[in-house]
Design a protein around this motif. Structure first.
Motif, PDB file in Angstrom:
ATOM      1  N   LEU A   6       2.531 -10.317  -8.882  1.00 31.00           N
ATOM      2  CA  LEU A   6       2.413  -9.066  -9.629  1.00 31.00           C
ATOM      3  C   LEU A   6       1.288  -8.216  -9.066  1.00 31.00           C
ATOM      4  O   LEU A   6       1.445  -6.996  -8.865  1.00 31.00           O
ATOM      5  N   ALA A   7       0.152  -8.839  -8.785  1.00 28.74           N
ATOM      6  CA  ALA A   7      -0.988  -8.107  -8.234  1.00 28.74           C
ATOM      7  C   ALA A   7      -0.638  -7.477  -6.892  1.00 28.74           C
ATOM      8  O   ALA A   7      -0.935  -6.300  -6.635  1.00 28.74           O
ATOM      9  N   ALA A   8       0.011  -8.260  -6.020  1.00 25.73           N
ATOM     10  CA  ALA A   8       0.371  -7.740  -4.694  1.00 25.73           C
ATOM     11  C   ALA A   8       1.388  -6.613  -4.798  1.00 25.73           C
ATOM     12  O   ALA A   8       1.311  -5.620  -4.052  1.00 25.73           O
ATOM     13  N   PHE A   9       2.319  -6.751  -5.721  1.00 30.31           N
ATOM     14  CA  PHE A   9       3.341  -5.719  -5.898  1.00 30.31           C
ATOM     15  C   PHE A   9       2.710  -4.419  -6.383  1.00 30.31           C
ATOM     16  O   PHE A   9       3.025  -3.332  -5.868  1.00 30.31           O
ATOM     17  N   LEU A  10       1.809  -4.507  -7.347  1.00 32.24           N
ATOM     18  CA  LEU A  10       1.148  -3.313  -7.860  1.00 32.24           C
ATOM     19  C   LEU A  10       0.325  -2.621  -6.769  1.00 32.24           C
ATOM     20  O   LEU A  10       0.361  -1.397  -6.631  1.00 32.24           O
ATOM     21  N   ARG A  11      -0.402  -3.410  -5.978  1.00 33.02           N
ATOM     22  CA  ARG A  11      -1.197  -2.818  -4.899  1.00 33.02           C
ATOM     23  C   ARG A  11      -0.294  -2.110  -3.887  1.00 33.02           C
ATOM     24  O   ARG A  11      -0.580  -1.000  -3.439  1.00 33.02           O
ATOM     25  N   GLY A  12       0.795  -2.780  -3.516  1.00 31.39           N
ATOM     26  CA  GLY A  12       1.693  -2.188  -2.540  1.00 31.39           C
ATOM     27  C   GLY A  12       2.319  -0.896  -3.016  1.00 31.39           C
ATOM     28  O   GLY A  12       2.421   0.082  -2.248  1.00 31.39           O
ATOM     29  N   ARG A  13       2.725  -0.855  -4.294  1.00 31.86           N
ATOM     30  CA  ARG A  13       3.333   0.370  -4.829  1.00 31.86           C
ATOM     31  C   ARG A  13       2.281   1.469  -4.975  1.00 31.86           C
ATOM     32  O   ARG A  13       2.571   2.643  -4.731  1.00 31.86           O
ATOM     33  N   ARG A  14       1.057   1.099  -5.362  1.00 30.58           N
ATOM     34  CA  ARG A  14       0.001   2.110  -5.534  1.00 30.58           C
ATOM     35  C   ARG A  14      -0.346   2.760  -4.199  1.00 30.58           C
ATOM     36  O   ARG A  14      -0.524   3.985  -4.125  1.00 30.58           O
ATOM     37  N   GLU A  15      -0.405   1.973  -3.146  1.00 28.74           N
ATOM     38  CA  GLU A  15      -0.861   2.486  -1.858  1.00 28.74           C
ATOM     39  C   GLU A  15       0.169   3.373  -1.173  1.00 28.74           C
ATOM     40  O   GLU A  15      -0.170   4.097  -0.244  1.00 28.74           O
ATOM     41  N   ARG A  16       1.392   3.325  -1.616  1.00 31.81           N
ATOM     42  CA  ARG A  16       2.419   4.141  -0.959  1.00 31.81           C
ATOM     43  C   ARG A  16       2.549   5.539  -1.576  1.00 31.81           C
ATOM     44  O   ARG A  16       3.266   6.383  -1.052  1.00 31.81           O
ATOM     45  N   ILE A  17       1.893   5.806  -2.698  1.00 33.59           N
ATOM     46  CA  ILE A  17       2.025   7.090  -3.399  1.00 33.59           C
ATOM     47  C   ILE A  17       0.847   7.978  -3.055  1.00 33.59           C
ATOM     48  O   ILE A  17      -0.310   7.586  -3.225  1.00 33.59           O
TER      49      ILE A  17
END
Length: 283
Positions: A6-17
């Motif tokens: 969950l942590a990795a997914f949130l970081r990945g989605r945040r960094e792409r916006i």
């Protein structure tokens, strides 16, 4: 709950916006790509401390309200939303009802099939879109109220049940069974949908045949590969039947084509001329 994923997914989605995508100024100094943690927290209406703990795999299980805020803040697709819910240990709630909006690309596809009668149906048998040849072969769906565009309702409750099968099709019994089975499966996917439960109740009250098929609890049937329409203008039209599943919308594209060089191909060609002169197409 899988905190690490969950942590990795949130970081990945945040960094792409980018900030501009969500109406925020970029600012002169950004050491990391995408949004800052505090910006995501602000957009999701949660505290920065709580969001930081989620990205550090230290947070408690988020509620559905928090997950909804994160979906909105991170602009997740439907598939990403479902993935987020599964990572958080809170499987997504079932959709409220069968999707009815047909993608523009699918509508464009129907218009590019001049020798194929094509319709798009919902999970419960409603005709959502069609091309000119389908309107000529079956009927002018644009002239019908939405309620009468549901083929499941039509095959069990009429008005074509008094001696004449729906569209004069040769496989009306198999079509009825298949419609009941598809509706049974759809009722499990949309358990809270008033549209689905209302249709089932209406059919149970009005059709003994449907009640019998419903009681069998069948949810699958062999595909219909060929059928014959008895058309009032051109007579029998035998077609090959192929159904393509639009998975993300839970819809089916049904294609009716005639064997090349056959009398039915000639009949469809004639209908394509007659139909475009007297019918309008709607999506």
């Amino acid at each position: 709950m899988d905190r690490g994923e969950l942590a990795a997914f949130l970081r990945g989605r945040r960094e792409r916006i980018s900030p501009s995508e969500v109406g925020l100024p970029a600012g002169p100094r950004r050491r990391t790509p995408g949004l800052r943690r505090e910006e995501v927290a602000q957009l999701a209406f949660i505290s920065t401390e709580y969001y930081t703990r989620l990205e550090q795999a230290r947070g408690p299980r988020p509620s559905r309200e928090v997950l909804s805020g994160l979906v909105r803040a991170l602009r997740l697709t439907d598939a990403e939303r479902d993935h987020l819910h599964h990572l958080a240990g809170a499987p997504p709630a079932p959709p409220p009802g069968p999707p009815r909006e047909v993608r523009q690309s699918v509508l464009d596809l129907l218009a590019r099939l001049p020798q194929t009668a094509a319709i798009v149906t919902s999970a419960i048998g409603e005709v959502l879109a069609w091309n000119e040849l389908a309107a000529a072969l079956m009927e002018d769906f644009s002239a019908l109220p939405r309620r009468d565009r549901n083929l499941t309702r039509r095959v069990f409750l009429g008005p074509h049940r008094d001696g004449v099968p729906l569209y004069g099709v040769s496989d009306v019994g198999a079509f009825a069974r298949n419609s009941a089975q598809q509706l049974r499966a759809a009722s499990a996917r949309y358990p809270g949908s008033p549209e689905v439960t209302g249709l089932v109740a209406e059919l149970l009250a009005g059709s003994e045949e449907f009640a019998r098929l419903w009681a069998a609890y069948d949810v699958s049937a062999p595909p219909t590969l060929r059928k014959t329409f008895q058309h009032p203008l051109v007579g029998p039209v035998t077609v090959n039947c192929d159904a393509l599943h639009v998975q993300d919308r839970d819809q089916r594209i049904v294609l009716y084509t005639a064997t090349p060089g056959s009398a039915s191909e000639e009949a469809l060609r004639l209908l394509s001329v007659v139909g475009t002169q007297r019918m309008d197409v709607s999506g």
